[in-house]
Enzyme design. Structure first.
Site, short mmCIF file in Angstrom:
data_model
loop_
_atom_site.label_atom_id
_atom_site.label_comp_id
_atom_site.label_asym_id
_atom_site.label_seq_id
_atom_site.Cartn_x
_atom_site.Cartn_y
_atom_site.Cartn_z
N ASP A 334 0.83 -1.20 0.00
CA ASP A 334 0.00 0.00 0.00
C ASP A 334 0.87 1.26 0.00
OD1 ASP A 334 -2.73 1.22 0.46
OD2 ASP A 334 -1.72 1.94 2.26
N GLU A 363 1.32 -0.05 -4.80
CA GLU A 363 0.28 0.93 -5.13
C GLU A 363 0.95 2.27 -5.44
OE1 GLU A 363 -3.77 2.89 -3.21
OE2 GLU A 363 -1.93 2.73 -2.03
#
Length: 621
Positions: A334, A363
């Protein structure tokens, strides 16, 4: 210091993969393995007065090389080396402080498979993204647990708090996921999020070594990964190294003063400006760059300082521990660019040194192709190799609804958007290592509302599953789930009907779905199973050639050796008649191919007419 409490904490933590109920005490990681590529292990001892102790051991092949204490008196970092041929067993570690000696046994286990046996996900796979809290509640007894600081009552009427989904719920529906034809499951974070309000989404970790008990246990996670593997499904684990949750014990008692970036939150809260462009902007100010990387994501997610080597060692070991312990096939990291890029590169090197066939996707949320390409391993536009194997195609998700929903014209609109997007793949080191998606848990659903017709939805699904890259499908897309983030992210993270007690419909069964939902499920499943069972090599490894859609048709071909798949999409709501000589290099006149959607044979004629929004997926094998 309470010596008895300290001894008890050590015994509990060393004998179990879970921490003691008092989170201020423990040993991380809970156990380790012999024969790892990196011979250095960091043990983090957390207990009142731990910094006053020094560690030693007499175990053959294991040596304490240094004891590290930082600013807090309650942490001791023990660095050991473990010879490659060290026998597994219980390693006695003696802690000494003055005349006081404390000994605990640390589990050193044998590896049960070779490093090359950990197979990552690739362009031959299709990931199915599941938010555990919203998929299915298999065990209602874990919905509210008194052991948590914040028990977080379940309220399914509120889209922004916990609804009760768990690992057992996903486990119970692995047959459904398998029947769709996907080959991998990516779960939003499952680690403990003991936060006020519940943190149902999982992005505020409060214990890096514990599955949130409202989802299940560490053992249940291992069982889930094993059951998924038995179904032929890989598992991708969501991790977050940029930040943790504000209720993590580190925040109230950090090991060092630089454990967090901008730690003085009471008087000087600094939030990131979210200007990720500063990381590649040659003109960026130091002020903007520092705020982007060192600012907190939100106030409940304090920003970790990956430049601290002891913290980074902790995080690196944590990801390796979950791979070795639970046998996952990949990691989705993330908020990747928000963390220190040099430290994250070291993390990737460490993981791939242990597991050379593993895969990691970061990400990197950008609205343009150049910035996405900046982060991929061996980047052509980044002078400092970021070493990230796989990046995410946010540009496709941003433009997807417009590309498939608008009428295609001769130059710019409709399917021209896809053509122009792929034309920039020259920026990427490896376009097949781009995670492609129409939507996910952080975006509007591809379908903003219930569709009258499935024509454009089917075209989008076809492109996703036959173009380059690694496709990801957001749960419920196969059932036409729709919505926007207006009013809160919970509106695009709705429950799967039938996964929860009291649901009046059950979309996990054919009988519980509407005719339109069954039409959507059948269409996607047919493409997925064809891709998995017949065309995997062509789609995963084949070349791609496409034609500009200036006649309102978007035509492209995937080719591997003499195996070919050609896709034709009519990007308009009207008939299109085309001179097929333009496509002679991939569709010679007179060739006869099989359309895998209809099953019919299609002859290539000098001139052909295509019905509104028609889709052809033609193969020569």
């Amino acid at each position: 210091m309470k010596l008895l409490t300290f001894i008890t904490a050590l015994i509990i933590a060393a004998s179990s993969p879970l921490h003691a109920s008092d989170k201020s005490m423990g040993i991380d990681p809970p156990m380790w393995w012999t024969g790892m590529a990196n011979d250095t292990l960091q043990l983090t001892i957390t207990a009142p007065g731990a910094a006053t102790y020094k560690a030693s051991t007499t175990y053959p092949g294991v040596k304490v090389i240094k004891n590290v204490t930082l600013d807090s008196p309650d942490y001791l970092f023990i660095y050991l080396t473990i010879d490659k041929n060290t026998a597994p067993g219980m390693v006695p570690v003696k802690l000494t402080s003055g005349n006081v000696n404390v000994t605990f046994d640390y589990p050193l286990l044998a590896r049960d498979r070779g490093p090359e046996d950990y197979q990552g996900f690739d362009a031959g796979d299709v990931l199915y993204l599941v938010m555990p809290d919203r998929f299915a509640d298999g065990d209602p007894s874990n919905n509210q647990l008194d052991e948590m600081r914040y028990p977080a009552k379940v309220d399914r009427k509120n889209p922004n708090i916990r609804h009760g989904g768990d690992l057992k719920g996903i486990n119970d529906h692995l047959d459904y996921i398998d029947s769709l034809g996907v080959t991998a499951i990516w779960l939003n974070p499952v680690l403990e999020n003991d936060m006020k309000g519940g943190s149902y989404h999982g992005y505020a970790t409060t214990d890096f070594y514990r599955i949130d008990p409202r989802f299940g246990s560490n053992e249940e996670w291992v069982q889930f990964v094993g059951n998924a593997s038995d179904h032929g499904l890989k598992v991708v684990m969501d991790m977050i190294f940029n930040h943790c949750g504000s209720e993590h014990p580190w925040l109230s008692n950090p090991p060092s003063n630089d454990w967090f970036n901008n730690p003085d939150t009471a008087n000087n809260y600094v939030q990131t400006n979210h200007r990720l462009s500063t990381l590649h902007d040659p003109y960026a100010s130091d002020f903007d760059l520092k705020q982007a990387v060192d600012g907190w994501f939100v106030k409940s997610m304090p920003d970790l300082n990956q430049r601290n080597p002891h913290l980074m060692k902790y995080l690196i070991q944590n990801s390796i521990w979950w791979i070795e312990y639970s046998k996952i096939n990949g990691i989705r990291m993330d908020t990747y660019p928000y963390a220190d890029s040099k430290a994250m590169g070291q993390w990737i090197d460490a993981v791939l040194a242990e597991y050379p066939n593993f895969n990691i996707v970061g990400e990197c949320w950008y609205a343009n192709e150049g910035a996405e390409a900046y982060w991929q391993k061996g980047s052509k536009v980044n002078p400092a190799d970021p070493r990230l194997p796989t990046v995410m195609d946010f540009r496709l998700s941003i433009d997807g609804a417009k590309a498939f929903g608008n009428e295609t014209d001769e130059w710019h609109d409709g399917l021209n958007i896809l053509y122009d997007h792929l034309a920039l793949d020259h920026l990427f080191t490896d376009p097949q290592k781009i995670l492609t998606f129409l939507d996910n848990h952080d975006t509007d659903r591809f379908l903003r509302s219930e569709p009258d017709s499935l024509d454009t939805w089917k075209q989008a699904v076809t492109f996703l599953l036959t173009s380059r890259g690694i496709p990801q499908i957001y749960y419920g897309t196969e059932l036409l789930m729709n919505g926007t983030r207006e009013g809160g992210d919970g509106n695009v993270r709705r429950d799967m009907p039938g996964g929860f007690k009291g649901d009046t419909t059950n979309v996990f069964t054919r009988e519980g779905r509407s005719d339109k939902q069954n039409e959507a499920f059948d269409f996607m499943s047919k493409l997925l199973k064809w891709r998995r069972d017949s065309a995997r090599d062509v789609i995963a490894n084949g070349t791609l050639k496409h034609f500009a859609p200036n006649n309102m048709l978007y035509v492209y071909q995937r080719k591997l050796g003499n195996r070919e798949v050609t896709v034709i999409l009519n990007g308009t709501s009207g008939e299109v008649t085309a001179d097929m000589s333009r496509y002679a290099e991939i569709l010679p006149e007179g060739s006869v191919l099989t359309d895998i959607i209809s099953g019919s044979r299609v002859s290539i004629l000098p001139q052909m007419t295509f019905s509104p929004r028609q889709i052809l997926v033609l193969q020569n094998f």
